[in-house]
Structures are given as structure tokens and as C-alpha cells.
Design a protein around this motif. Structure first.
Motif: not given
Length: 508
Positions: A461-472, A499-508
Motif C-alpha cells: 500500500k502506497r504512498p510512503e515517505i521514508r527517512l532511512f539509514a543503511s549500512w553496507m 548511506n542516509f536519505g529520504v525517499q517517497m514511493e507511490t503507485w495508484f
């Protein structure tokens, strides 16, 4: 005197009335009978008119209810220019209209020094042959799909559908990106369905032609990888029914190898595909041929690959569960794929013109989704591939990805998402395209606080707005695979990367 006159008058009237009654009784009876017939006919017409009025009222109420539940989008239709159009057959108003659908993601990605970093599901060396890793907190791009559709149901019961898709992908963060745009018309096709002259197995089938993605493609969303992706330009028929639970699709697609500017040397790959479904089981078989693919040259007249395959086969066996592997609530999909020759690119069928005639590829894909209770949801995924004699005799590309997405719901608008991704790869390119033999492991962990409008805990289910922190992190040997890939590039070497950032994702 008056009494005498009245008596005489009454006598005269009564006498004359008796004579009239005797002479004209039969005429009165005939007139009464005719009048009764006219009254009966009038009553019948009135009853019929009342029935028609009731039927019309019911139809109006039904149409109003349908329009209330499924309102026809009019915003796009109102913006269409009012040019003269050819006269079309009458259509049912409750199923005619324009629809607008879309998908989009866009985000900002940086490393721990607030500098440019690498990312994407294909970031590892295995990504060149389809080895995707987890996408959460690992996407630096903006990608958009815009879909416009028009549907009709005609008075004879037939349906029509036209769809066009525009798509664009960008890795620049600027607002004006025309110079680097990848804007593309990815789909443009027409479908005809419920044709009244089609009977038997074809009764409820749908015929299509044009440029499109196959309707029954499916993917693993968490790693942004299709399990199978059949696409191109061609024609086909969907839903030929052989029984209550058995159906088949038949299609032919064309794809182009080489530079379109070099018309004399462009090879066309034609893919004939039969896709069968029996209950939850799927069996898909495809054959393809690209005549003179080994004679193909570039725009400078140089031979591209003199040992390239000119034909191939592809097969898929799939299981589509409406439960979580039979263990509980949820869903799951599993597929085993095999390809030979041109079919050895098992995900994007028929899209790789550099494969050898001897190439063989096996791939296993599986994923599922299920609630765990107490606001937790889990989605595991597996994607593994083994490919040999792919581009050079004796080469091998082997890799396996395990990915796990977790959702923890807190309120109706807030959830935490967690993702762990692991990939092992053993790549032996035998010098093809200046690649070096490497083997090793890749790891990624992501934490993403997420806002939603509703349906927290639902994976799709979307939309989503995410803050994130990733370690690779990854084995240092993988930095040596190629000089032009992500691993080993400036500022992106093994040893751990945040890595750090923000992202939106949506579909309908």
C-alpha cells in the motif's frame, strides 16, 4: 287541464320508448361490446406503459449506484482537445472513460560525509547478470511511470482498452533534467475483449496488439527485480479457457538487437510464447529466433559478436499461493526458470543479443508476505542464479540473494521498516568485457521510519515517505571486478559504508 296534458305526454313517451326498445336493442348491445373491447385494449396499453416506466426507473437507479461506487475519472478527459472525432459505436456509459495510473519514486541519498555515494539494487558486481539486492534505503534515482487508459463496453457486449505508458529515470537532483532525460514511450497497445462472435475456449478471451509488457509478468518488489519480464512489440490472445480452472495465453513479441541507426545490420529477435495456468500452477514455454545475429555489426561496420546465438528456448514453472507457503495468512510465489541460447537471459526474455548458442541458465525465485501479530509483518525473498557458457566458453556467473523486509506498526500513520540483504557471488567472466574473476559476500542493513496516510503494516500500500539509514559492506576482492562499476570506485570501497536519505514511493 294540466293533469290531462301530463298524462297524454307520458302516454306518448312510454309508447314511443317501447317501440324504440323493441326495434333497436340489438344495436345497443353491439355498441356496448365494441366499447368493452376498446376499454380492454386501453387497460392493456396502460399496464404495458407502467411496466416500462418501472423498468426504466430500475435501470436509472442501477446506473446511479454503479456511478456512485465507481465514478468515471473525468479530469483527464476534460483536458482533451475538442477536435472532430469519427463517429463511434454507442457504448455503455457505466464502463466507458479515461483512467490515469502511475508509479513514482524519488529520493535523496548521501554518505556519512554528506557526499555523493553509490546505490541501486544492481550495485554489486552480480547486478550485471540480474543479481539484485535489497532496495530499501538503496535507491538514488527518480523514476516515474505515467499510464493513460481508455476503456469502453459497446452495446454488443464487446470491450475495448487502449493504454499508453510514458516513463523516465534520472539520477540528477536538479529540477530541470531535459538534457539527461530518458523519457520513453514504453507501452502503446489495444485490447479487444468479450467479442460476441467468439465461442468455446475463446468466449471470454482478450486479443491485443502493440507495444507492451506482458500482463502476467510478476516481480519481487523488495529487490526491484522481475521474476519474469516478457515485453516488446507484437500481438497475442489472453485467457483461452480449457476448463473452469485452466487457461492459456499465446503471444508473439519482437525485440531489436543493435543500433537502430544501422538498419542494414539490425537483428530482430522474435519470441513465441505459450503461458499456461491450471489453478495455482503455471507452465510457460517460449522459443525465439534472431536470424543473422552473429553477423550483426555496429554503426562503424565492426562485427559485434561473431559467435552470438541465433535462437533459444525458455521455460518457467511457477506456483502462486494464496497463503504464506501453506503455513498461514498471506501470499507467496515461487518459480524455477531455465534458458538456453538466446533464452539464457531468463528474466528479461529475449533481450540479450550477446549470449552464446551454448549458454545455459537456471534461476530460482521465491517470496512471500505474512502478518506475525502484534503489529509485525514479514516478507522474505530468495533469488539465485547459475549461468555457464554465457558470453565466453567456459565462463560462469553464480550468485544468490536472500532478503528480509520487516514492518513494525506503531500508529495508523507511522511504522518502522527494517531490511536485511545478503548476497554471495562467484563470477568467472574469463576476461569478457575486461571483467576479472571474483568471489565474495555482500551485506546490507537498513532502518527506515515511515509515514503513511493509512493501511500501516500493508507491504503493498502506497504512498510512503521514508527517512532511512543503511549500512553496507562487502569482501574486498569484489572491488577488483571492473574499473567502471560501483565497487572500488572513488569513495566507495569495502570496509563499511553508511548511506542516509529520504525517499517517497507511490503507485495508484
Amino acid at each position: 287541464m294540466k293533469k290531462s296534458i301530463i298524462a297524454i305526454t307520458l302516454s306518448t313517451v312510454l309508447g314511443s320508448g317501447s317501440a324504440w326498445a323493441a326495434d333497436d336493442m340489438s344495436s345497443i348491445e353491439a355498441r356496448l361490446a365494441a366499447m368493452e373491447k376498446r376499454l380492454a385494449a386501453a387497460e392493456q396499453r396502460a399496464s404495458l406503459a407502467e411496466q416500462r416506466a418501472q423498468a426504466a426507473e430500475q435501470q436509472v437507479q442501477k446506473l446511479a449506484a454503479v456511478q456512485q461506487q465507481n465514478p468515471t475519472p473525468v479530469a483527464v478527459a476534460q483536458t482533451e482537445p475538442q477536435a472532430a472525432q469519427p463517429v463511434a459505436p454507442a457504448a455503455s456509459s457505466e464502463s466507458e472513460g479515461f483512467e490515469f495510473h502511475g508509479y513514482a519514486r524519488s529520493g535523496l541519498l548521501m554518505n556519512s560525509s554528506a557526499a555523493k555515494t553509490q546505490g541501486g539494487p544492481t550495485v554489486t558486481p552480480a547486478g550485471e547478470t540480474g543479481g539484485h539486492v535489497g532496495r530499501l534505503g538503496n535507491e538514488p534515482d527518480t523514476y516515474v511511470e505515467l499510464n493513460l487508459e481508455h476503456k469502453q463496453t459497446l452495446t454488443n457486449g464487446a470491450t475495448t482498452r487502449f493504454k499508453a505508458m510514458l516513463a523516465d529515470g534520472q539520477r540528477t537532483y536538479n529540477d530541470w533534467t531535459a538534457a539527461s532525460s530518458d523519457l520513453n514511450l514504453r507501452q502503446a497497445f489495444v485490447e479487444l475483449g468479450q467479442l460476441p462472435t467468439f465461442t468455446g475456449a475463446f468466449k471470454d478471451s482478450t486479443v491485443w496488439a502493440g507495444k507492451r509488457f506482458d500482463r502476467d509478468n510478476f516481480d519481487i518488489h523488495w529487490i526491484d527485480s522481475d521474476v519474469v519480464f516478457l515485453a516488446g512489440t507484437g500481438a497475442g490472445i489472453y485467457d483461452m479457457k480449457w476448463g473452469d480452472d485452466a487457461r492459456s495465453n499465446l503471444s508473439i513479441y519482437g525485440r531489436t538487437f543493435g543500433d537502430i541507426e544501422n538498419n542494414d545490420n539490425t537483428a530482430q529477435n522474435y519470441i513465441l510464447s505459450l503461458n499456461n495456468f491450471v489453478g495455482p500452477l503455471q507452465l510457460m514455454v517460449s522459443g525465439m529466433r534472431a536470424k543473422d545475429n552473429d553477423q550483426r555489426t555496429d554503426i562503424d561496420g565492426n562485427r559485434v559478436k561473431s559467435d552470438a546465438a541465433s535462437d533459444g528456448v525458455h521455460a518457467l514453472v511457477g506456483l502462486h499461493n494464496d497463503s504464506f507457503y501453506g503455513l498461514g495468512e498471506g501470499s507467496a510465489k515461487t518459480a524455477l526458470l531455465y534458458g538456453h541460447g538466446l533464452g539464457a537471459e531468463v528474466k528479461s526474455i529475449g533481450s540479450d543479443g550477446a549470449l552464446l548458442p551454448q549458454a545455459n541458465t537456471w534461476r530460482l525465485a521465491s517470496y512471500g508476505m505474512t502478518p506475525l501479530g502484534a503489529g509485525w509483518h514479514i516478507a522474505p525473498a530468495l533469488l539465485a542464479q547459475s549461468s555457464k557458457d554465457r558470453y565466453v566458453k567456459g565462463d560462469s556467473y553464480e550468485w544468490a540473494t536472500v532478503n528480509l523486509r520487516l514492518i513494525q506498526a506503531f500508529t495508523q500513520n507511522f511504522e518502522m521498516q527494517y531490511e536485511g540483504s545478503y548476497q554471495y557471488m562467484d563470477l568467472r567472466p574469463e576476461g569478457y568485457n575486461n571483467r576479472q574473476a571474483v568471489s565474495g559476500n555482500f551485506y546490507k542493513l537498513t532502518v527506515a521510519p515511515t509515514l503513511k496516510a493509512s493501511d500501516v503494516g500493508e507491504f503493498l500500500k502506497r504512498p510512503e515517505i521514508r527517512l532511512f539509514a543503511s549500512w553496507m559492506d562487502w569482501d574486498h576482492r569484489l572491488d577488483n571486478y571492473a574499473s567502471d562499476d560501483a565497487f572500488g570506485s572513488t569513495g566507495f570501497k569495502s570496509g563499511g559504508e553508511w548511506n542516509f536519505g529520504v525517499q517517497m514511493e507511490t503507485w495508484f
